[in-house]
Design an enzyme around this catalytic site. Structure first.
Site, PDB file in Angstrom:
ATOM      1  N   LYS A  22       9.440  26.086 -25.433  1.00  0.00           N
ATOM      2  CA  LYS A  22       8.409  27.106 -25.139  1.00  0.00           C
ATOM      3  C   LYS A  22       7.540  26.645 -23.967  1.00  0.00           C
ATOM      4  CE  LYS A  22       4.510  27.197 -27.665  1.00  0.00           C
ATOM      5  NZ  LYS A  22       3.235  27.189 -26.944  1.00  0.00           N
ATOM      6  N   ASN A  23       7.108  25.371 -24.009  1.00  0.00           N
ATOM      7  CA  ASN A  23       6.136  24.913 -23.016  1.00  0.00           C
ATOM      8  C   ASN A  23       6.760  24.551 -21.679  1.00  0.00           C
ATOM      9  OD1 ASN A  23       4.216  25.466 -24.850  1.00  0.00           O
ATOM     10  ND2 ASN A  23       3.826  23.343 -25.437  1.00  0.00           N
ATOM     11  N   CYS A 120      -9.679  28.617 -28.319  1.00  0.00           N
ATOM     12  CA  CYS A 120      -8.751  29.038 -29.373  1.00  0.00           C
ATOM     13  C   CYS A 120      -9.067  28.193 -30.599  1.00  0.00           C
ATOM     14  CB  CYS A 120      -7.310  28.865 -28.929  1.00  0.00           C
ATOM     15  SG  CYS A 120      -6.799  27.163 -28.916  1.00  0.00           S
ATOM     16  N   ARG A 125     -10.835  24.316 -24.750  1.00  0.00           N
ATOM     17  CA  ARG A 125      -9.717  24.396 -23.806  1.00  0.00           C
ATOM     18  C   ARG A 125     -10.139  25.019 -22.467  1.00  0.00           C
ATOM     19  NH1 ARG A 125      -4.435  26.028 -26.973  1.00  0.00           N
ATOM     20  NH2 ARG A 125      -3.472  24.938 -25.224  1.00  0.00           N
ATOM     21  N   ASP A 312       1.193  17.934 -30.310  1.00  0.00           N
ATOM     22  CA  ASP A 312       1.884  19.091 -30.895  1.00  0.00           C
ATOM     23  C   ASP A 312       2.743  18.713 -32.098  1.00  0.00           C
ATOM     24  OD1 ASP A 312       2.464  20.889 -27.772  1.00  0.00           O
ATOM     25  OD2 ASP A 312       0.688  20.562 -28.998  1.00  0.00           O
ATOM     26  N   ARG A 404       4.803  32.518 -32.660  1.00  0.00           N
ATOM     27  CA  ARG A 404       4.493  32.318 -31.235  1.00  0.00           C
ATOM     28  C   ARG A 404       5.362  31.212 -30.659  1.00  0.00           C
ATOM     29  NH1 ARG A 404      -1.642  32.000 -29.634  1.00  0.00           N
ATOM     30  NH2 ARG A 404      -0.474  31.570 -27.739  1.00  0.00           N
TER      31      ARG A 404
HETATM   32  C1  EPZ Z   1      -0.475  22.307 -23.106  1.00  0.00           C
HETATM   33  O1  EPZ Z   1      -1.705  22.966 -23.271  1.00  0.00           O
HETATM   34  C2  EPZ Z   1       0.447  22.894 -24.166  1.00  0.00           C
HETATM   35  N1  EPZ Z   1       0.620  24.331 -23.919  1.00  0.00           N
HETATM   36  C3  EPZ Z   1      -0.126  22.654 -25.560  1.00  0.00           C
HETATM   37  O2  EPZ Z   1       0.805  23.147 -26.506  1.00  0.00           O
HETATM   38  C4  EPZ Z   1      -0.291  21.156 -25.760  1.00  0.00           C
HETATM   39  O3  EPZ Z   1      -0.894  20.924 -27.013  1.00  0.00           O
HETATM   40  C5  EPZ Z   1      -1.171  20.572 -24.650  1.00  0.00           C
HETATM   41  O4  EPZ Z   1      -0.604  20.898 -23.351  1.00  0.00           O
HETATM   42  C6  EPZ Z   1      -1.293  19.056 -24.738  1.00  0.00           C
HETATM   43  O5  EPZ Z   1      -0.017  18.481 -24.687  1.00  0.00           O
HETATM   44  C7  EPZ Z   1       1.474  24.719 -22.934  1.00  0.00           C
HETATM   45  O6  EPZ Z   1       2.085  23.901 -22.256  1.00  0.00           O
HETATM   46  C8  EPZ Z   1       1.627  26.188 -22.737  1.00  0.00           C
HETATM   47  P1  EPZ Z   1      -4.113  20.358 -21.515  1.00  0.00           P
HETATM   48  P2  EPZ Z   1      -2.837  22.789 -22.122  1.00  0.00           P
HETATM   49  O7  EPZ Z   1      -4.616  21.087 -20.316  1.00  0.00           O
HETATM   50  O8  EPZ Z   1      -2.202  22.590 -20.808  1.00  0.00           O
HETATM   51  C9  EPZ Z   1      -8.755  19.384 -21.660  1.00  0.00           C
HETATM   52  C10 EPZ Z   1       1.508  24.244 -28.425  1.00  0.00           C
HETATM   53  O9  EPZ Z   1       1.293  23.982 -29.591  1.00  0.00           O
HETATM   54  N2  EPZ Z   1      -8.833  20.142 -20.396  1.00  0.00           N
HETATM   55  O10 EPZ Z   1      -3.090  19.287 -21.322  1.00  0.00           O
HETATM   56  O11 EPZ Z   1      -3.807  23.901 -22.306  1.00  0.00           O
HETATM   57  C11 EPZ Z   1      -8.337  20.249 -22.831  1.00  0.00           C
HETATM   58  O12 EPZ Z   1      -9.482  20.864 -23.410  1.00  0.00           O
HETATM   59  C12 EPZ Z   1       0.402  24.185 -27.401  1.00  0.00           C
HETATM   60  O13 EPZ Z   1       2.640  24.537 -27.946  1.00  0.00           O
HETATM   61  C13 EPZ Z   1     -10.062  20.315 -19.768  1.00  0.00           C
HETATM   62  O14 EPZ Z   1     -11.085  19.851 -20.254  1.00  0.00           O
HETATM   63  O15 EPZ Z   1      -3.522  21.418 -22.551  1.00  0.00           O
HETATM   64  C14 EPZ Z   1      -7.705  19.241 -23.773  1.00  0.00           C
HETATM   65  O16 EPZ Z   1      -8.727  18.601 -24.507  1.00  0.00           O
HETATM   66  C15 EPZ Z   1      -0.935  23.960 -28.067  1.00  0.00           C
HETATM   67  N3  EPZ Z   1     -10.120  21.009 -18.596  1.00  0.00           N
HETATM   68  C16 EPZ Z   1      -7.061  18.241 -22.817  1.00  0.00           C
HETATM   69  O17 EPZ Z   1      -7.722  18.412 -21.545  1.00  0.00           O
HETATM   70  C17 EPZ Z   1      -8.989  21.552 -18.016  1.00  0.00           C
HETATM   71  O18 EPZ Z   1      -9.105  22.168 -16.928  1.00  0.00           O
HETATM   72  C18 EPZ Z   1      -5.556  18.456 -22.608  1.00  0.00           C
HETATM   73  O19 EPZ Z   1      -5.369  19.820 -22.332  1.00  0.00           O
HETATM   74  C19 EPZ Z   1      -7.755  21.362 -18.662  1.00  0.00           C
HETATM   75  C20 EPZ Z   1      -7.689  20.657 -19.848  1.00  0.00           C
END
Ligand code: EPZ
Length: 424
Positions: A22-23, A120, A125, A312, A404
């Protein structure tokens, strides 16, 4: 709303075929916006989030064709004509990954209007790093009434290469900036880039489309921007989280399964922890044979960015710890609120306490079935795993969360001998 009802206590036996990731699929679908030529994709998982993303892309003007109507995993996307550079709140609020159209639209169309994704269940996020990086590439960005309004410098009209160091490792942040950099003028360096295999899979597609990227798989990506990208064909990598979920299911419920069409090399941290828990595994090039006789041993772990143990998979391994012999500590370092499954697991008889970003699980001999509620995607998977191991009947409500990210989970589990059914 659909529910899943299951009768626990039956060991799993048989084969399960893993779908595309998915990701990886979500950013890869957005990459088609970077060219006016067709992009042919295979092994795209048939998931709610993928259908949502296809709807958003069609609203932007992308045509989506299925060469074989009976095969939803094979599709052709064409962004020859872009009729709108906007991703509305209605779209983005159902799926935060919609933010992934921002970089490609800005790079291709030189403007974009994308709703800020709300938080969410698992955390706030924010997307501040996405915005910081695009600004470094010369975009002017304003937040107005909940929307990100972005445009490139009207004179040069193109983004320009920049050296960007994100404050933390962000998967979709890396993906957005990587896609934007492919058509920028000059070279972009992404420091502190995410190394998740799904980022690498997106990069592989972009290279097939003519992009000049080096450092794929490392935390430093160097992209030499070019004028145009062309079409390409690509097969999405298998979903390591779906594979890991089934490994946790057999670890908790017992039995022997063969997990096919997976990439074991993307699951090192998960395999190591499950081995510690007593899961017997034989690993092939694209399969894993896993068997669990008796009760798992409790394993402590902490989530971190790839290649360490993935956030995840946290909820799923917690379900195994819930029935394991011994106590374990589970530390979640990526999201601030990813323990929503704990209360629901405790309703099944688990004994798990939360202290800040750490959960302490005392394994119990047996869980007992109950009605529980899914709160987010991976929490749903955790509750299904616990229900399979519990005595008696478990019902998981609100499984739209599960749909999802998992393609017909109950059908795959039924093929493995589980007593599980969907109630419309
Ligand atoms: C991706 O989300 C995945 N989703 C998530 O999978 C996964 O849990 C996550 O990466 C971590 O591996 C997709 O790829 C579509 P991040 P993403 O940006 O990119 C903070 C699932 O279950 N952050 O790596 O949104 C954020 O709050 C989903 O399939 C900022 O502060 O995660 C988090 O604490 C859930 N500012 C951390 O960084 C930003 O601009 C990592 O988030 C971006 C992120």
């Amino acid at each position: 709303m659909d529910k899943l009802r299951m009768l626990g206590g039956t060991p799993l036996n048989g084969e399960v075929v893993i779908a595309g990731a998915k990701n990886a699929a979500l950013p890869i679908l957005c990459a088609c916006l970077l060219t006016d030529q067709p992009v042919v994709l295979r092994n795209v998982p048939d998931l709610q989030d993928v259908r949502t993303m296809l709807k958003l892309l069609q609203e932007i003007g992308v045509t989506v064709n299925f060469p074989d109507p009976a095969d939803p995993s094979h599709l052709v996307l064409s962004a020859a004509v872009i009729k709108s550079s906007e991703a509305t709140y209605e779209m983005v609020k159902t799926m935060r990954a919609s933010i992934l159209v921002l970089g490609p639209l800005l790079s291709r169309m030189h403007n974009a209007r994308v709703s800020l994704p709300g938080g969410c269940a698992i955390g706030a996020r924010p997307v501040d790093q996405h915005i910081k990086g695009l600004k470094a590439m010369g975009a002017s960005i304003h937040i107005k009434s909940g929307y990100i309004e972005a445009e490139t410098n009207p004179t040069t009209d193109r983004l320009k290469g920049a050296s960007i160091l994100t404050d933390m490792i962000t998967v979709t942040g890396t993906e957005n900036l990587l896609m934007a950099a492919t058509l920028a003028s000059g070279t972009t360096i992404l420091e502190n880039a995410a190394r998740e295999p799904e980022v690498g899979d997106l990069a592989e597609l972009l290279v097939k489309m003519g992009a000049k990227i080096s450092g794929i798989g490392s935390d430093r990506l160097v992209i030499e921007g070019i004028e145009k990208l062309h079409g390409a064909e690509h097969s999405v990598i298998p979903d390591r989280i779906e594979a890991g979920t089934f490994l946790c299911a057999v670890a908790a419920a017992g039995g022997e399964i063969l997990v096919k069409h997976c990439r074991p090399e993307t699951l090192d941290a998960v395999i190591a922890k499950l081995k510690e828990a007593g899961l017997q595994m034989e690993v092939g090039p694209d399969w894993i044979k896993a068997s669990m006789q008796g009760r798992p041993k409790a394993v402590s772990f902490r989530t971190s960015e790839y290649p360490a143990f993935p956030t995840d998979m946290q909820a799923q391994l917690m379900a195994v710890n819930a029935v394991a012999g011994g106590s374990s500590t589970i530390t979640e370092t990526i999201f601030e609120n990813r323990f929503m499954h704990v209360q629901e697991l405790n309703r099944l008889g688990a004994d798990i306490a939360i202290e800040g970003n750490t959960a302490i699980a005392q394994g119990v001999e047996k869980l007992s079935g109950a009605v529980v509620m899914a709160t987010d995607l991976r929490a749903s998977a955790s509750l299904v795993i616990a229900g399979l191991a519990a005595q008696g009947e478990t019902q998981v409500d609100r499984i739209y969360h599960l749909d999802r990210g998992y393609d017909r989970m109950e059908q795959k589990l039924t093929l493995l001998g589980a007593k599980i059914e969907r109630i419309k």
